[in-house]
Each structure stands twice: as structure tokens, then as C-alpha cells.
Design a protein around this motif. Sequence first.
Motif, short mmCIF file in Angstrom:
data_model
loop_
_atom_site.label_atom_id
_atom_site.label_comp_id
_atom_site.label_asym_id
_atom_site.label_seq_id
_atom_site.Cartn_x
_atom_site.Cartn_y
_atom_site.Cartn_z
N THR A 40 0.89 -1.20 0.07
CA THR A 40 0.22 0.11 -0.16
C THR A 40 1.07 1.05 -0.07
O THR A 40 2.00 1.25 0.84
CB THR A 40 -1.03 -0.07 1.14
N PRO A 41 0.66 2.46 -0.55
CA PRO A 41 1.41 3.45 -0.88
C PRO A 41 1.48 4.43 0.23
O PRO A 41 1.76 5.56 -0.33
CB PRO A 41 0.96 3.80 -2.20
N ILE A 42 1.27 4.04 1.40
CA ILE A 42 1.17 5.05 2.33
C ILE A 42 2.06 4.64 3.38
O ILE A 42 2.48 3.33 3.71
CB ILE A 42 -0.23 5.51 2.84
N GLY A 43 2.46 5.54 4.42
CA GLY A 43 3.08 5.27 5.52
C GLY A 43 3.39 6.37 6.40
O GLY A 43 2.88 7.55 6.06
N PHE A 68 7.80 3.48 4.43
CA PHE A 68 8.37 4.38 5.93
C PHE A 68 9.51 5.12 5.42
O PHE A 68 10.67 4.90 5.08
CB PHE A 68 8.94 3.02 6.83
N GLU A 69 9.45 6.43 5.52
CA GLU A 69 10.25 7.26 5.31
C GLU A 69 10.78 7.68 6.76
O GLU A 69 10.37 8.43 7.67
CB GLU A 69 9.61 8.69 4.79
N VAL A 70 11.98 6.98 7.07
CA VAL A 70 12.57 6.98 8.53
C VAL A 70 13.11 8.34 8.71
O VAL A 70 13.44 9.13 7.87
CB VAL A 70 13.54 5.92 8.83
N ASN A 107 12.80 4.06 3.45
CA ASN A 107 13.40 5.22 2.72
C ASN A 107 14.03 6.13 3.68
O ASN A 107 13.66 6.63 4.66
CB ASN A 107 11.96 5.97 2.02
N MET A 108 15.37 6.13 3.57
CA MET A 108 16.13 6.89 4.44
C MET A 108 16.25 8.38 4.11
O MET A 108 15.84 8.73 2.87
CB MET A 108 17.55 6.57 4.42
N SER A 109 16.33 9.22 5.03
CA SER A 109 16.27 10.79 4.99
C SER A 109 17.49 11.26 5.51
O SER A 109 17.85 10.99 6.80
CB SER A 109 14.89 11.25 5.55
#
Length: 995
Positions: free
Chosen positions: A51-54, A78-80, A147-149
Motif C-alpha cells: 500500500t502506498p502510504i506510511g 516508511f520514510e525514517v 526510505n532513508m532521509s
Amino acid sequence: MSDRMTCIPFPQLLNWVLDEFRTKETVFGVHTPYTTGSETPLEIFGRKLETPIGPAAGPHTQLAQNIIASYFAGGRFFEVKTVQKLDGDDLPVSKPCIKADDEGYNVEWSTELYVPQAQDEYIKAWVILHLIAKEFQLGAQDGFQFNMSVGYDLAGIKTEKINTFIDSMMEAKDTDSFKNAIAYAKNNLEKFSRVTEKDIDAIPSAICNSATISTLHGCPPQEIESIANYLILEKHLNTFVKCNPTLLGYEFARNTLDSMGYDYLVFGEFHFNDDLQYKDAIPMFKRLMALADSQGLSFGVKITNTFPVEIKQNELPGNEMYMSGKALFPLSISLAAKLSQDLDGKLRISYSGGADFFNLAKIVKAGVWPVTMATTLLKPGGYQRLKQLAELLRDQGYQPFQGIDVEAITKIAKASVSDPHYTKSIKIPPVRKTKTQVPLVDCFFAPCEQGCPIHQDVATYMKLASEKDYTGALKVILDKNPLPFITGTVCAHNCMTMCTRNFYESPVHIRNVKLECAQKAYQQVLEALTPVGKINKKAAIVGGGPAGIAAAFYLARAGVNVTIFEKRKTLGGIVTWTVPDFRIDYHVVEKDVAFIEKLGVKIQTDTEIRSIDDLKKQGFDAVIIAVGAYKPGLLKIEGCEPLNALTFMEEFNQTQGKISLGKNVVVIGGGNTAMDTARAAKRTHGVENVYLVYRRTKRYMPADEEELLMAVEDGVQFKELLAPSKWEQGALICRKMTLGELDASGRRSVIETTETVTIPADSVIAAIGEQVPTEFYTMNGIAVDQKGKPLVNSDTLETNLSDVYVVGDGLYGPATIVEGIRDSMKAAEAIIGYKASSNCAQKNTKALVFQKKGVITESKPDHPESDRCLSCSTVCERCVDVCPNRANISVVVPGMEMAQIVHIDSMCNECGNCGTFCPYDSAPYKDKFTLFANDADMKNSTNEGFIVLDPAGTRFKLRLDGTERDMVAGDPSVPSAIMAIMSAVCQDYPYLIFK
């Protein structure tokens, strides 16, 4: 208490998740998991995505437990939280750092952990998500992505610390955290029922193949591009660049926010001048798209960074904060639309910035995904909201990315500026907290009931109404409220102001449900109504308005012989004679009067009482004065004598609006009476224009928002920031005012200027409040204060004259109908000697309550409104819902009716979010019973709480009432509730205890 969080070791974290699910069927307090079905997953960066959310990079991705809770609820992308060279103790984050009760604000930025700690948290979460995907059958083990930030400059990203982080997130197989997690899982296979050693071996060590570049405000374009080039060419990462709404330009942002009601937000033009410029962004994005394509990678933008605004009302500590949520949405989606237009829909966009239930499906359908969220998850409902959002998208159906639908995203952007879900309320949002402090034990209640002056059992009659037991519901209503028809029609409904659903979408229309119950069960309940006792007393009630009718009901139901004396020809007081007849019909009042008639109340109309002594001589044992506040408020205007609002509205009702006011009418005032007056004037024969003059703006008017909006809809023209000066030659001359700083009332002060404005005015009506009938009181020997209000016992409302009471508007001045009912109950109870109402509370099933948690449900004509009730009298747990770190735990304690809140000190970073939403005037992270990990943590805190001193849970260190001592289980000197909580933690929640 420290604002530094303790990271949970992997063994404890995994055991916590497995044990909590096994024993409670929850994971970190999330009750209902999202499970994927047979639908074909999406794909991004060459990997599957169910699913394209988080959760967005922020408070919901800082710790492993946050990520796990998000996954359990339905998040899959998950955009950590961002890492940078500045970390740990070197990173200044003011606390509290989050405020999300309406639009969101924060003063945080990157992770508060040290970078190696953050890396460890993300790796632990990665492994556990793979394990529980299989163990709890939530979805495929390869159905989610991290996804790392990283930020904020190339030099920082190239430091050994950040470089190691990037490399480790790309390939974690050589890190101690990954190796230890895998080893622990394999050595404890007996803890799993579905996960095998083969499943554990299959957990990939390549965690991230994408990164989002987070840039500080003022970062030059060449720096941004150099970072992107580095990540694409050197690290071979799919790369997104965070973009700021400042790309849209100051004028666009200012005009958009002003038009939507956010004119009070202050932000400088320098941010727009210093940040990346649109003319530089477009060619840079084109170059980076081509570069990524040449490397077989994806390039896109992340919309958006939060928007910097100045701190003007002490919302958070410091001078500047970042805006998010509903106020950010129109800017973010406008930027998405503009970039899509200028890049032909080919630029990939990862979206944040106000995404929520009301816009998510449209955003994704337009080709903009993944979508990450923060503000909506910080509100009551919390992580659980992800389940509904995931189901919403699943039901809509997924489409692979084939470019952005430019027309669709542009349409969303244009509609956002007038969408009521994102425009600011016309009024300042009310304070939705009580004035009481949260107790250490048994803290929850239904805010609607607490906010109601008579504390009606709202949740109970909502439950009965949803079960279609309208008779039972009306009986519950009548127990405390003798005027269900009047209050079901024109009550100011503070219950709705306090409703928890205000933080979801809109309050439950409690007033409407009350009226529905009254209408559907009226005849049946009326026929069965009878006094419940017999008290050998006679009581006289002077005045037949709402307070007088209510007093008569309470007394007669108890068996008192009651007579109402009313000087007019019918009962109802201001509701009958003054409230405009287009708002309430007299037949509505008659039905409430029928209740007291059925109870045997004698009604003498056309009878004006002047002497209390005369009533006493007639044998009345008690007298309740409910004469209202009928003296006109005074407003002097040079050149004219304004018409009194109540006098006008009474004549309006009697003549059906056939009054000679001229073409132009000015109403002076800003309260509910002023709104009624202006609306009535609009319906008066011959009137063309009605102007409402007030010295502040709409936002600071005392009128309820509902009343104000009805006046706007009726065409009343609001003349804000004006004070009347004089009238001459058919015009009212007003002085211009400006808003100053906040005053003691929480409103902006007003400053008079020398400028004037002229408004056409054939008639001027003053709606500035009425005064109590001081002369009536003094004439009858009732003592009054310096303002002419009667001096009464605050508990009984008895005056200095024995057995003589004052209730209603005549007591303290104009008030709401239900406040008059409250006063009448006090006086009636003093006369009968016991409580005039009973405890009708009924609990709902907790399972039903948790089914509704986090679920957005707007009012619909074909859907029972009562079903929207969240049954807060059964379960509150707002502080549990809104804590990103899961530091507030709901603990079921044997022998106690309600679950207890235990605060876990070591998991809290003092973000303050639970303090924002707790219905008490308190902050649970400071005021609830706290579990400490060790002595040092307890010494660093003033919280009441305890430490578990031995694994068996037989010895504790306890701080209670400011005193610390060691104790053993069963110590009789410790309150039984406190002992029961500590024992329950040890026996049923051992995973909470840090080893």
C-alpha cells in the motif's frame, strides 16, 4: 523526567510485540491490524509495495516501536526520520515540540538520537516487520519499503558518521544490529508459530535503495544538486529532493493562506528569497531526472518540507515553528500541481504536507505516491487511522505509476482553497479541556458530558439511540434535562464543542440526536411520566422561562406541590417571546411544558408577582425566582437612542417581521443575540441591508461559530474592527479599531484609531447584553452585590431570605439555557434535600469502541448520527492514541472497572502531544502514574511513579505524594489502587519493565 528516549533492546522489543499480541491481540496499543489480501501490490524502486502510504519522516519513524505500530496499522512505506551530522546531545530541540490540535506545528527537525542509535532502531524495526508479516499474517515479507532521509549539506553527508549510516542502510549484513537481531530470532524459534528458520534467513539485509534529501531553508540550488548527484552517482540510490512551498513565492503563499482564514500566520518574505527559486528548480530537476535515468534509477521530489512561521502566541517554545497539516495542504498540493504542469507529469512526487482521509484517494489516483503522513496520525485515533486509509486505497484500486495526471492534480489544488476540511474556522477554536487536573487513577470521562453544565449522560443516550431504543434514550435525557425539545433545538451545545470527534472531522450532532429521541419517544414517555416520591412541601416559581420550567420539573417529579407564576400569557420566557420564530416554534416549547403538566404543576399565566412576602403568606414553603435578565443593556450613541435587541425581536415575532426599520439596519454586538437580531432584521419587511458592527474581527466575536455562520449565510454584512461613535443624517459614524496583543481573555486587545467609517443606518439596534432586575431584588429585601446581582449561596443558590432562591439569567446575567437548567437543579436539590437526578450511565462494549477508533466518519443523511459517537465514557485513551513513541500504556487492572494509564518514562521525549489532547487541564507525560527504569530516571523527574526492584515484582521503589520509599507488594500503607496497578504491570505487562 528527561526528554531523552531509551532505545529498547531487540530481545525486549521482539518479546514485547509477540507477548502483547498473544495476550492482548494488540501491538503497541494498536487494536486492529491491516492485512493485505490478494490484490496485486504496487512497485517502486524495483521493489513491491502493498500500500502506498506510511508515516512521514518525523515523530512516527524515530523509534523502532513507532515503525512497528505504523506497519501493524497499515503503513507500508516508511520514510525514517532524518539523520544529519548534528545529533544526540548536540542537537537542540525545545520541548514540548509538537502542537497538532488543529493545523499542526512543530519545532523539531532531525532525529534526536545519535546517528548510530537511529540506525540501530531502523534495522531492528526492519527485521521485526519481516517477522510479524509472517507471524501475524499481515502481508508479504517483501511488501514494504524503508526510505532513508539524510541532510543537510554535502559535507555533512560525507562525514564518516553519515556515510556509515547510508552504507549500513543500503547493506546491513555486517552491522552488529542486524546480525544480533537475526541470531536472536533464530535462537528463539519457539516464540513463533508460523515463522521458520528459513523465513529468518530470507530477511534481506539490503534495507534501503532510496533516499530523500532533506535540506535546510536557505540551502543554495548548487548544494542541493551536488547532494543529489552524489547519492545517484556515488551511492547508486533512487533519490528524492524535499521541496519547500517557498518555491511558490511569497505573494502566492500569503494570498492563499489569507483567503483560507490563516491571515494570523506570520512569516517573513526572506524565506522565499533565500530558498531555492522556482526558475532554478525546474532545470535542475530536469538534469537530475536525466542523470537518474542514465543510471537506471528514479529521481523525484518530496513535497514538502514544513513551512516556517513565527511563534506569536506561545504555541511552542522559541521564535519560529514549522506549520503542517491542513494549513499546509493547499500550498503543498499547489506546488505538486505546478511542478507537474511544467514537467509534463513526468516528475515522480512523494507526497506529504496535509495528506489525510479527505484528500488521500484523489492524490494517489492522480499518480502522486507514495504518500506519507504525520499530522493526521498525531490526532486522537493515532496510528490506527492508517488502517482506514489503507482500506480506502485498496477499495479504490491501485495503478502503477505512468506519470502524474496533470489535470487531476490541478483540479485538487484549485478545490483545496475552498474545501472546508482545510479552511480555517471562522472563529478561534475553543479550548477543549476542562479546568480540572487529571487524577493519578481512574482518569477518563466523556468530554461531552463533562462540558455539559448539567453533565447529561450523553454517551448513554447515544448508545441507546444507536440501538433504536428511543424510549430508553429519552428517559435518560429527561433524568437530568427537563427540556429536551427546547435544548434539542436551540441549545448552545457545549457538549459538541468538547466532542472528541472535533479532532477527527466534525462533532457528533448531539443536539440533533437529542431532538430525534424526544420526537420519536415523546408520547410513550409522557404517558408513563409520574412523580417518583411525595414531599409535603409547596413551592412557588416566579417566572416561566426555561429555568422556571426546569425547576418545576425537578420539584414536581420529587413530589413537591408546585405552582408557576408567569406574567405573560404563555410559558417559555425568552425562548418563546424573543428567540426568532424561524429558529424555534412555540409548539416545541409546548411539548416541554407538557412534561410538567403531566407531573401536576399548576400554571398561572398573566400573573405578575411583585412581592415574595405575599407568596409566603399564601403558604408556599419555598420560592424560586426565575424572572430572567430583562433590563435592557445601555449603549449611548450621540444622535440616536438604539433600539433594544430583545424588544425588537419580540415585536418581530408578534408582527411576523412587519416593522418599520427602513432599508438599512445596523446591529451592534458580537454575541449570539446579535446574530439572531441581525438575521431577524434581514427578514423584516422593507429591510435591504443589515450591517453588524463589532470592535474586533469575526474570529474574536463571542458568538458561537454556528450562529455566526448562519448570519453570514443569511447575508448579514459584517463590519469588523469598528466602534460606534455617533449617528447623523441616516448614517452611523464608527471609529476604526486595530487589533493589539492578546489580552487576559485570550482575545486580541483593540486599539482605537483616529479614522472613521460611515455606514448607512436608518435604524440602529443594540445587542450588547441585558441586566438583572436589581430593583425587584432590593424591593423584596434580597441582598445584592455592587453590580446589582443577588448574593446567593453558591451551592444552593439560596438568597439571604430563607427558602428563597434565584436561578436563570436573573442570577448572574444572560447565560445559556442549559446553564439555567443547572441552576434550577441546584435550587431544587436544596428544597427536596437530595439529588434531583440519578446515575443512568451505561457502558458500551470496548470492542465496539475500538472498532471506531481512528475511523473518520462524517455525518450522512442516511446514517444514524448516534453511530458516530466514540463512547468516550467507556474508553478515552486519547493520550495512548496520540503518543508517537507509545509511552502512554493502557493497563487493564484486575478489580478495577476502567483501564489505567501508565506512563513509560524511558520511552518519552516530552513532545507534549498527549498534553495537547488530554481532556483534562494536564499533560499525561508529567501528571500520570509513571514507570521508571531506574533510580537515575526517577531522580530526573518529579512524576509520581515507581521502579520495579526485582523480576518477581515483589519489591518496588515508590514515589507518591512527593515521598519516595522502598516497599514490598501488599504493603497496607499504599493505596490499594496504586498497588493493584504496580502488580498488574509486573504480572500481565512484564515487557514494559526495562531490564
